[in-house]
Scaffold this active site. Structure first.
Site, mmCIF file in Angstrom:
data_model
loop_
_atom_site.group_PDB
_atom_site.id
_atom_site.type_symbol
_atom_site.label_atom_id
_atom_site.label_comp_id
_atom_site.label_asym_id
_atom_site.label_seq_id
_atom_site.Cartn_x
_atom_site.Cartn_y
_atom_site.Cartn_z
ATOM 1 C CG LEU A 148 10.214 -0.549 -4.164
ATOM 2 C CD1 LEU A 148 9.216 -0.147 -4.997
ATOM 3 C CD2 LEU A 148 11.492 -0.834 -4.802
ATOM 4 C CE1 TYR A 149 9.410 -8.170 0.794
ATOM 5 C CE2 TYR A 149 8.339 -7.117 2.924
ATOM 6 C CZ TYR A 149 8.821 -8.021 2.137
ATOM 7 O OH TYR A 149 8.221 -9.574 2.527
ATOM 8 C CB ALA A 150 4.905 -2.677 1.669
#
Length: 438
Positions: free
Chosen positions: A249-251
């Site tokens: 999700l960070y990416a």
């Protein structure tokens, strides 16, 4: 009317229907009496609801406790003549051609180093940071104290606070924004996804909304991430490679940021430069990074998990020393062209760029541990584990030819040298390791 209401109450007698009851003689008085009772009970009920809400905790307090991503929206003390004086003094450049830079996330790892470097060379710098507790806030406070000694003031506030950002731009006509504030970390996204949307998407949009409407518009350099390459198997990673397969999700939020940047550049004429950082490390670093907590755990005699890919495949990272990253950030600021919009309207084509900032020399994580063992003079207790499906990728490797050509970017610090400097800082900061092993 229900079936029960229409049934006889006793044999041979029929229960009078309620509709007839109200229109019999004397029924008018009884109707008024029932209405009065209903009114009284309604007011009583409303009073109970009012008392409940008055005695309940404020919604913000409930939200903050339940959702760490909202903690940063607490009220901050800002404003006033003394505060504005500090803001202006910090943002004042020492030379006529110096930059005036707003650095978001200034108490963070990269933010501290970039702010210090800008101030040293004579630029005006003002920081903003919400000092959240994703990792130990005392480390951020120590960085803040370090910057204050160099003349950099950090405003305590949130990039989602539109009123605060607009006030800062009223007080100082920033020429540039170095946007480094973000929710970092790949694995934490599985615990608190909302914090990533709050900071990396909503916060970025809020900042761009303010920047588009001020006059003059600043040029913006912001931190993307090498994680946008996700499941891409072509190496080394080039800015032209696909980035539509995020592994975390960070990416995904960083990829979303790149698309949002494109939109604001296209519609409003904002000059935007994205920097894809590759595993940044060094003194004053982030405790959630492997090299940092490996050092802590090795000194404590704890086991450290070293991941390997399928079929005993090597997990490697393109570790990039902080000083090299800072050079890339300053190069991006120095080559950023002016935004072309005015009053929220685009007047002409504006600059839009994205660069890899890496070291071009991926190193296996097992070798990272070996270097730390030699520097700490302590044998690590290794626990070899399979790479989990939690957002981590097997390797990263940067192609930096574009940054070399456009920014003059050239990393010079190898992992052995960089880790030596980190370990020296770590042992000094934690009093020769005593704090770290408590």
């Amino acid at each position: 009317m229900s079936h029960i209401d229409s049934a006889p109450s006793t044999p041979g007698k029929v229960k009078m229907e309620k509709s007839s009851y109200f229109f019999t003689r004397g029924g008018g008085a009884r109707w008024h009496y029932s209405l009065a009772k209903l009114t009284v009970w309604s007011f009583a009920f409303l009073a109970l609801i009012l008392i409940f809400f008055l005695r309940s905790p404020a919604p913000s307090a409930i939200t903050s406790a339940a959702d760490p991503s909202r903690r940063s929206l607490r009220n901050y003390n800002w404003g006033g003549s003394a505060w504005e004086k500090r803001v202006r003094a910090s943002a004042r450049a020492r030379s006529s051609n110096g930059l005036t830079v707003l650095v978001t996330g200034a108490a963070g790892f990269v933010g501290t180093h970039v702010s210090s470097a800008l101030k040293r060379r004579g630029d005006g710098v003002l920081g903003i940071d919400n000092f959240n507790d994703y990792y130990d806030p005392s480390l951020k406070r120590a960085r803040q104290a370090l910057l204050e000694r160099t003349g950099v003031f950090i405003v305590e506030g949130d990039i989602n606070d539109e009123a605060l950002l607009r006030k800062l731009f009223e007080v100082v006509p920033f020429t540039h924004v170095m946007h480094l504030a973000a929710q970092a970390g790949v694995r934490y996204a599985m615990e608190n996804p909302g914090s990533y949307v709050h900071s990396n998407i909503a916060g970025f949009v809020n900042l761009l909304e303010v920047c588009k409407s001020v006059n003059p518009q600043p040029a913006i350099v912001w931190a993307s991430s090498s994680s946008v390459y996700g499941l891409n198997t072509k190496v080394p990673f080039s800015e032209k490679d696909r980035t539509d397969q995020p592994a975390s999700l960070y990416a995904a939020t960083k990829k979303a940021g790149e698309e949002i940047a494109h939109t604001y550049n296209h519609i409003y004429g904002l000059s935007l430069t994205g920097l894809r950082f590759f595993t940044v490390y060094g003194p004053w670093g982030r405790p959630d990074m492997a090299y940092f907590f490996f050092t802590k755990d090795i000194l404590k005699g704890k086991q450290i998990a070293i991941f390997e890919a399928a079929n005993h495949g090597t997990v490697a990272r393109d570790f990039t020393y902080i000083d090299d990253i800072v050079k890339g950030c300053l190069g991006a600021l120095d080559t950023a062209e002016k935004s072309t919009g005015s009053g929220g309207k685009k007047r002409g084509p504006a600059q839009l760029r994205v660069f890899n900032l890496g070291n071009t020399s991926p190193v296996p994580v097992s070798e990272l541990v070996s270097i730390l063992e030699r520097l700490l003079k302590v044998k690590a207790k290794r626990n070899i584990m399979k790479l989990p499906r939690n957002g981590d990728v097997q390797y990263t490797h940067a192609n930096i030819s574009y940054a070399q050509r456009e920014l003059g970017y050239k990393p010079t610090t190898d992992l052995q040298t960089g880790l030596k400097k980190f370990v020296r800082w770590y042992l000094n900061y934690y009093s020769d390791g005593k704090k770290a092993v408590e």
